[in-house]
Design an enzyme around this catalytic site. Structure first.
Site, PDB file in Angstrom:
ATOM      1  N   VAL A 177      36.145  42.522  44.064  1.00 55.57           N
ATOM      2  CA  VAL A 177      35.473  41.385  44.696  1.00 55.57           C
ATOM      3  C   VAL A 177      34.015  41.763  44.872  1.00 55.57           C
ATOM      4  CG1 VAL A 177      35.412  39.813  46.653  1.00 55.57           C
ATOM      5  CG2 VAL A 177      37.591  40.773  45.898  1.00 55.57           C
TER       6      VAL A 177
ATOM      7  N   ASP B 248      12.179  43.540  39.972  1.00 57.89           N
ATOM      8  CA  ASP B 248      12.900  43.089  38.787  1.00 57.89           C
ATOM      9  C   ASP B 248      12.985  44.217  37.759  1.00 57.89           C
ATOM     10  OD1 ASP B 248      13.921  41.820  36.590  1.00 57.89           O
ATOM     11  OD2 ASP B 248      12.364  40.285  36.452  1.00 57.89           O
TER      12      ASP B 248
ATOM     13  N   SER C 251      21.375  49.112  42.381  1.00 63.20           N
ATOM     14  CA  SER C 251      21.962  50.023  43.371  1.00 63.20           C
ATOM     15  C   SER C 251      22.390  49.359  44.670  1.00 63.20           C
ATOM     16  CB  SER C 251      20.946  51.124  43.701  1.00 63.20           C
ATOM     17  OG  SER C 251      19.737  50.554  44.213  1.00 63.20           O
ATOM     18  N   SER C 252      22.192  48.059  44.816  1.00 62.90           N
ATOM     19  CA  SER C 252      22.411  47.436  46.124  1.00 62.90           C
ATOM     20  C   SER C 252      23.717  46.674  46.264  1.00 62.90           C
ATOM     21  CB  SER C 252      21.251  46.473  46.430  1.00 62.90           C
ATOM     22  OG  SER C 252      21.246  45.379  45.522  1.00 62.90           O
TER      23      SER C 252
ATOM     24  N   TYR D  35      36.279  35.218  30.156  1.00 64.72           N
ATOM     25  CA  TYR D  35      35.548  36.475  30.291  1.00 64.72           C
ATOM     26  C   TYR D  35      35.402  37.176  28.938  1.00 64.72           C
ATOM     27  CZ  TYR D  35      33.412  40.443  32.548  1.00 64.72           C
ATOM     28  OH  TYR D  35      32.512  41.395  32.912  1.00 64.72           O
TER      29      TYR D  35
ATOM     30  N   TYR E 160      33.660  45.312  31.834  1.00 64.73           N
ATOM     31  CA  TYR E 160      34.989  44.873  32.282  1.00 64.73           C
ATOM     32  C   TYR E 160      35.726  44.285  31.085  1.00 64.73           C
ATOM     33  CZ  TYR E 160      38.545  42.365  35.048  1.00 64.73           C
ATOM     34  OH  TYR E 160      39.725  41.902  35.579  1.00 64.73           O
TER      35      TYR E 160
END
Length: 401
Positions: free
Chosen positions: A277, A113, A51-52, A239, A229
């Protein structure tokens, strides 16, 4: 109390410290980008894992402001010391908690964690005692390592191509000046591929679902999403066709397994987000150059994490139809994958060199965006002023002396 003036510790666009006031301002800006709630109904009970930062932070802020969600966020951030600032996510979480409280949202945070059994137990205990059954779980972790709670083995992710070596253009900064560099990464072996799947794939997501189910904490109509993604064919070799892509495929397979497990009482989806980003994306070779070019060419079509989080939440709570592709994934990347936009980026990519870099890519914008992740380069922040760096974690006793 540790009131002091701090300066950015960085090399190019990599930072080793953060600015509390800048991080606070970034969260405030994201909060304002979220729509105000309609009506006064209580929001869903949500668990946001990761969440950060990145999309997890955006999902948290939009969920709190626009949908009055209640529940729990989990992040793993370094605490401040007398010598070092806290991790940027620590300061972002502290401000998020303040905004949630001001908005009347009952939302709390755990710093730990999320891969560990102990954090899972603490989270389940808090949910059971304070909130009850969970309506929404957002899984947004991008970690470099994971300790398997069943075997104790530590897996470390590797950003490598599969099948053939990867050679590509990349963005580098030499003495602060952006230039085009050349990158070569050797092909991953099977052990690196498997380790990356263990860290970034669906194993831990599945364990969270199992844990919630075992405690009777899945609400009827429960929905869970994990962030993923796909991206352009430009970045595909490192990727989607690389070790990270193998992990994302495992994540998608896990979504299907969870759906089978839930048997119609809930839904699991992977969410294909657009380029952004973030702390995670800046670690991937060639992504910096691709995103800089994409932003320049996309112009007003660019969508940030907050824009995409708004669209995601509208789908999660039923305000909008689910935008699913043929593989059952929620797609938020239509703006990025527009055929004309991708064709323009490909043309520019094939031609770009150091001489044409300034005209073809928003490199300064990219560097500023990375700085703002850590609270630097934020408009309106006085970086000459001394700031308090020993900010307590939400719910912890103040460290002021």
């Amino acid at each position: 109390m540790s009131l002091r003036e701090i300066k950015p510790g960085n090399h190019g666009y990599l930072y080793v410290n953060s600015h509390p006031t800048g991080c606070r301002a970034v969260v405030d800006r994201m909060w304002q980008q979220a729509p105000e709630p309609a009506g006064d109904r209580p929001g869903p009970v949500a668990l946001v894992i990761g969440s950060s930062a990145g999309y997890g932070l955006a999902a948290t802020l939009v969920g709190l402001r626009a949908h009055r969600m209640r529940g729990l966020g989990i992040a793993f951030e370094s605490a401040p010391t007398e010598r070092r600032t806290a991790g940027a996510g620590w300061y972002r979480t502290a401000r998020t908690a303040e905004l949630a409280a001001e908005a009347g949202s009952d939302f709390t945070f755990i710093n730990g964690d999320a891969f560990s059994d102990s954090v899972k137990e603490e989270a389940l205990d808090r949910l059971a005692a304070g909130f009850g059954k969970v309506d929404v779980l957002v899984y947004s972790i991008a970690a470099p390592r994971r300790k398997d709670p069943l075997t104790g083995e530590i897996h470390r992710s590797a950003i490598r191509p599969l099948g053939t070596d990867y050679r590509a253009k990349t963005l580098v900064f030499k003495e602060g000046v952006p230039q085009i560099g050349e990158l070569h990464l050797p092909v991953a072996d099977e052990a690196e591929r498997e380790a990356t799947v263990q860290v970034l794939g669906g194993a831990d997501w599945q364990l969270w679902i199992d844990a919630l189910e075992s405690r009777g904490l899945l609400a009827d109509g429960f929905r869970t999403v994990a962030l993923s993604y796909v991206g352009s064919d430009i970045t595909s070799p490192i990727y989607r066709a690389g070790t990270i892509g193998a992990a994302k495929q495992d994540l998608e397979d896990t979504a299907r397994a969870i759906n089978t497990r839930l048997k119609g009482t809930g839904d699991a989806y992977t969410v294909v987000a657009g380029a952004a980003v973030t702390q995670a994306s800046t670690a991937i070779p060639s992504i910096a150059l691709y995103i800089s070019m994409l932003h320049r060419i996309a112009g007003d079509a660019w969508q940030g994490t907050s824009d995409q989080a708004v669209a995601l939440w509208d789908q999660l709570v039923g305000n909008a139809e689910l935008e699913l592709d043929d593989e059952g994934r929620i797609r938020l990347d239509g703006w990025e994958m527009d055929a004309d936009l991708q064709a323009a980026v490909r043309t520019a990519w094939d031609r770009i060199d150091t001489d044409t870099l300034a005209a073809s890519a928003d490199t300064e914008w990219f560097r500023e965006q990375v700085g703002q992740i850590y609270g630097w380069d934020v408009p309106g922040v006085d970086y000459e002023a001394a700031v308090e760096t020993t900010v307590p974690w939400p719910g912890s006793p103040s460290t002021d002396a």
